[in-house]
Design an enzyme around this catalytic site. Structure first.
Site, PDB file in Angstrom:
ATOM      1  N   TYR A  61       4.946  -8.455 -16.594  1.00 38.14           N
ATOM      2  CA  TYR A  61       5.531  -9.636 -15.969  1.00 38.14           C
ATOM      3  C   TYR A  61       4.669 -10.880 -16.215  1.00 38.14           C
ATOM      4  O   TYR A  61       3.437 -10.835 -16.136  1.00 38.14           O
ATOM      5  CB  TYR A  61       5.682  -9.419 -14.462  1.00 38.14           C
ATOM      6  CG  TYR A  61       6.892  -8.580 -14.082  1.00 38.14           C
ATOM      7  CD1 TYR A  61       8.177  -8.994 -14.412  1.00 38.14           C
ATOM      8  CD2 TYR A  61       6.730  -7.391 -13.382  1.00 38.14           C
ATOM      9  CE1 TYR A  61       9.282  -8.232 -14.056  1.00 38.14           C
ATOM     10  CE2 TYR A  61       7.826  -6.621 -13.023  1.00 38.14           C
ATOM     11  CZ  TYR A  61       9.099  -7.042 -13.361  1.00 38.14           C
ATOM     12  OH  TYR A  61      10.194  -6.285 -13.012  1.00 38.14           O
ATOM     13  N   LYS A 103      -2.503   9.554  12.824  1.00 33.47           N
ATOM     14  CA  LYS A 103      -1.617   8.390  12.794  1.00 33.47           C
ATOM     15  C   LYS A 103      -1.517   7.863  11.365  1.00 33.47           C
ATOM     16  O   LYS A 103      -2.306   8.229  10.496  1.00 33.47           O
ATOM     17  CB  LYS A 103      -2.151   7.304  13.729  1.00 33.47           C
ATOM     18  CG  LYS A 103      -3.568   6.837  13.407  1.00 33.47           C
ATOM     19  CD  LYS A 103      -4.084   5.860  14.449  1.00 33.47           C
ATOM     20  CE  LYS A 103      -5.504   5.412  14.103  1.00 33.47           C
ATOM     21  NZ  LYS A 103      -6.000   4.389  15.021  1.00 33.47           N
ATOM     22  N   ARG A 108      -8.066  -4.985  23.625  1.00 33.46           N
ATOM     23  CA  ARG A 108      -6.868  -4.665  22.862  1.00 33.46           C
ATOM     24  C   ARG A 108      -5.858  -3.967  23.780  1.00 33.46           C
ATOM     25  O   ARG A 108      -4.876  -4.556  24.184  1.00 33.46           O
ATOM     26  CB  ARG A 108      -7.238  -3.780  21.657  1.00 33.46           C
ATOM     27  CG  ARG A 108      -6.146  -3.595  20.650  1.00 33.46           C
ATOM     28  CD  ARG A 108      -6.656  -2.884  19.412  1.00 33.46           C
ATOM     29  NE  ARG A 108      -7.130  -1.529  19.692  1.00 33.46           N
ATOM     30  CZ  ARG A 108      -7.578  -0.684  18.773  1.00 33.46           C
ATOM     31  NH1 ARG A 108      -7.637  -1.071  17.499  1.00 33.46           N
ATOM     32  NH2 ARG A 108      -7.977   0.522  19.098  1.00 33.46           N
ATOM     33  N   MET A 131       6.255  -2.821  -9.333  1.00 38.27           N
ATOM     34  CA  MET A 131       6.611  -2.026  -8.160  1.00 38.27           C
ATOM     35  C   MET A 131       6.527  -0.531  -8.456  1.00 38.27           C
ATOM     36  O   MET A 131       6.048   0.249  -7.629  1.00 38.27           O
ATOM     37  CB  MET A 131       8.017  -2.369  -7.679  1.00 38.27           C
ATOM     38  CG  MET A 131       8.461  -1.548  -6.470  1.00 38.27           C
ATOM     39  SD  MET A 131      10.120  -1.940  -5.899  1.00 38.27           S
ATOM     40  CE  MET A 131       9.821  -3.537  -5.124  1.00 38.27           C
TER      41      MET A 131
END
Length: 730
Positions: free
Chosen positions: A619, A392, A486, A668
């Site tokens: 930045y 997964k 859960r 980013m």
């Protein structure tokens, strides 16, 4: 990044086989030498149709056979496509059939027989034969081993021989002759069909090739000459057999010989060893040549000068071959150009192939480390407990398809994913075995479970009812909540859990729970874990007392395997440990097993520049140089999953075996680092963010600690635009 597998020999011979089929229907040597024509068209050319069946067997049935009759979704899709093509061919030849008078005095029974067995035109028997043969093999494989299936289809072929080339022998036995005559009148026109003829060659194709033997199939001199000798001997035997049967006048038809399976086998083995790259256009053209040539035969015969052409059988064959071949190539080009079958896929691969995986930022997946971890984890488990790798979240960021296919090659045949989309992606990329969806699947996606042969978790009682109402049988594992709170039906809801077992549309293949405190050896956690285990097995025992035996049970994840391997079960759902990590460094330090990290994260140095004293960078001008220095911009950022918490000196990278501290805020797409102490650093260098460079190493633990999280989150959040590159393959 695996080597591309080519079956150029098969692709090329498809066209040759199509030409042989045209020869069968035009008899090219008939006016020159009847004996020569018999040899070419009634002996040599008879390998063509078995070859087509064997190709289908390899590419359609081999995985089904290997996985004990599981994963029927792809087979049903293929059968629907074959039926559609057959329907198109039926409509295409309907006018010719009417013109030729094939459909006079038709009854419902004869129409049904033509559609389902004999074909509506003489060459169209292949399609119902193919469909019936596949269905028969699917049924046999559900209940028989591969070898027993082979024995049964071989016996069917022998029975078919008596109604074909050995009819003269069968007709001399009164009871046998009467039985065949009744079959010919009621069930089928010839034994060259999907019951007696097709299954054997489909089975041979399914077992002729194994993916893990591909590297052993190099076209060495010894292997080629051995198969060539077998082909020559079997073809010689079939020649003697064919002419003898002709002399005895035993042949009712001449499609089936005792030596034909041997001939087809050796020919196929030779073709498998030919790995030239042949364009996909060849495959499509061969199919259309097979479909079109009977119509061309009728047209040529009907030409004003058709009778003159027929006086020269070789000329007749050449004209039919030229026209049907030209039409087939045009049809193939049109289909691939405008519908994208093969052609556009080829183009996409070519464009992707121009991209360099290590150009910007990428992940390296060490297959050798993965194999080592599988071996280490398996050694902790009892013999009857197998790993069910959790792939997964893109295999915890490692690349689900790459990892699952490597595990398939290692013999793993059970996986678990978080959602149906992950399971569908694995199936579309050819991953085999059981795929368990651990999470919730929306009812609108239930058809995907059926189509892609996925196993769904029953997340609670109400969800079980919803699955049952879908109306089709769905494979499920029942989740049992023993304390995680859960997913899963609560273990104290015994009546509901029993009702789930009786829902008719749920094919219950397993049950599981999730241990939520198995990551420590603290007394309270050990006590709670044992309570969960007791609750789980209490329900399983209760089911058995009520007459329901659960096929598979599993309760351990990674920490269960590491701390409680004795709990066993049928599966162990290993996740983070499979990838060579623990969730936290202290778990690794206290572990008695040493696992090897599978993932390395790397990027390129895009630019190196000087920064003067007092100058700011990044930045918000978050970094200000206190002295002259050199900085480098790396081609990776938080958009790739690099934690922004590593900004402003919170982390570092390795360049040329030395550490370079992260400066300012991570962007980013880029990250700035200090390379003042690495004077040789230059644009194009590799920066290691997780992994080893020289004598230095940065681990996922280091990033997790700096980001205040666990390794699971660090690797799972690595972005999709990072290439996953397999290394360390065998």
């Amino acid at each position: 990044m695996e080597a591309k597998k080519n079956f150029g020999g098969l692709d090329l011979f498809r066209v040759v086989a199509a030409c042989l089929v045209v020869a069968i229907h035009t008899s090219p040597l008939e006016t020159i030498s009847p004996e020569g024509d018999f040899f070419v068209t009634r002996i040599v050319a008879r390998v063509a149709v078995p070859f087509f069946f064997m190709v289908t067997g390899q590419f359609v049935l081999s995985d089904y056979f290997r996985k004990d009759g599981k994963n029927t979704a792809s087979l049903w899709r293929y059968l629907r496509k074959a039926a559609l093509l057959y329907g198109i061919a039926v409509l295409l030849y309907l006018p010719l059939g009417i013109y030729a008078g094939h459909y006079k005095e038709m009854t419902f029974g004869t129409v049904l027989r033509m559609l389902l067995v004999d074909g509506t035109f003489y060459h169209l028997w292949y399609f119902p034969g193919l469909i019936l043969g596949i269905l028969l093999l699917m049924a046999l494989r559900r209940f028989c081993s591969v070898k027993m299936t082979g024995v049964i289809v071989s016996l069917l072929y022998l029975l078919g021989l008596l109604g074909d080339s050995y009819w003269g022998l069968a007709s001399q036995i009164p009871g046998v002759s009467a039985a065949y005559q009744w079959c010919f009148q009621v069930l089928f026109g010839y034994t060259r069909n999907g019951l007696f003829f097709a299954p054997l060659f489909l089975w041979m194709g399914a077992v002729a090739y194994r993916e893990d033997d591909r590297t052993k199939m190099a076209p060495s001199y010894q292997k080629i000459t051995g198969d060539m000798a077998g082909l020559v001997i079997s073809l010689f035997s079939m020649t003697i057999e064919g002419f003898l049967l002709r002399y005895l006048e035993w042949q009712r038809h001449d499609s089936m010989y005792l030596a034909l399976p041997l001939c087809a086998f050796f020919l196929y083995q030779i073709l498998l060893k030919v790995t030239w790259e042949i364009p996909p256009l060849y495959r499509t053209a061969a199919t259309w040549m097979y479909l079109l040539h009977p119509g061309v035969i009728v047209v040529v015969r009907g030409l004003p000068f058709g009778k003159e052409i027929l006086k020269n059988s070789l000329l007749f064959y050449g004209i039919v071959l030229l026209i049907s071949g030209g039409g087939a190539w045009l049809a193939a080009f049109f289909i691939q150009r405008f519908f994208g079958h093969g052609y556009k896929r080829k183009k996409r691969k070519s464009r992707q192939g121009d991209l360099f995986p290590k150009a910007r930022a990428w992940i390296e997946v060490d297959k050798a480390a993965l194999r080592q971890n599988v071996k280490a984890l398996s050694s902790l488990l009892p013999e009857n407990c197998q790993l069910m790798p959790a792939v997964k979240a893109d295999a915890y960021g490692h690349g689900a398809v790459l990892v699952a296919k490597e595990l398939n090659r290692m013999g793993m045949d059970a996986f678990c994913v978080a959602c149906v989309a992950e399971g569908v992606s694995l199936r579309k990329h050819g991953v085999q075995g059981e795929i368990l969806v651990l999470g919730y699947t929306h009812p609108k996606e239930f058809p995907l479970l059926h189509r892609y042969c996925l196993t769904q978790t029953v997340v609670d009682y109400d969800y079980a009812l919803l699955l049952n109402q879908y109306g089709k049988r769905v494979c499920v594992h029942v989740g049992i909540d023993t304390g995680m709170r859960r997913l899963g039906e609560r273990s104290d809801h015994e009546e509901r859990l029993m009702e789930i077992c009786h829902l008719k549309n749920l094919n219950i293949r397993g049950a599981f729970t999730h241990l939520c405190a198995d990551d420590t050896n603290e007394p309270k956690d050990v006590e709670f874990t044992q309570k969960q285990v007791n609750e789980f097995y209490r329900i399983v025992k209760k089911w058995e007392e009520e007459g329901f035996s659960c096929p598979k049970v599993h309760l351990m994840a990674s920490y269960g395997v590491l701390n409680y391997p004795h709990l066993a079960g049928d599966y162990a759902r290993v996740g983070i440990a499979l990838y060579g990590l623990h969730s936290a460094r202290e778990d690794y330090d206290g572990s008695g097993i040493r696992l090897t990290p599978v993932l390395s994260l790397k990027a390129r140095v895009a630019s190196v520049r000087e920064l003067g004293s007092g100058e700011a960078a990044g930045y918000g001008l978050a970094f200000v140089a206190k002295r002259p220095m050199r900085i480098a911009a790396l081609t990776i950022g938080y958009g790739d999953g690099l934690p922004r918490a590593l900004s402003c000196g919170g982390g570092s990278v390795l360049i040329r075996g030395k550490r370079a501290r992260i400066l300012g805020r991570i962007c980013m797409d880029q990250t700035l680092v200090d390379v003042t102490e690495i004077p040789e650093a230059a644009a194009g260098d590799i920066a290691v963010l997780i992994g080893i460079s020289g004598d230095e190493e940065i681990t996922a633990y280091e990033l997790a600690e700096a980001g205040g999280t666990i390794t699971n989150e660090i690797v799972s959040r690595l972005g999709q635009r990072l290439w996953r590159v397999g290394v360390g393959g065998r």
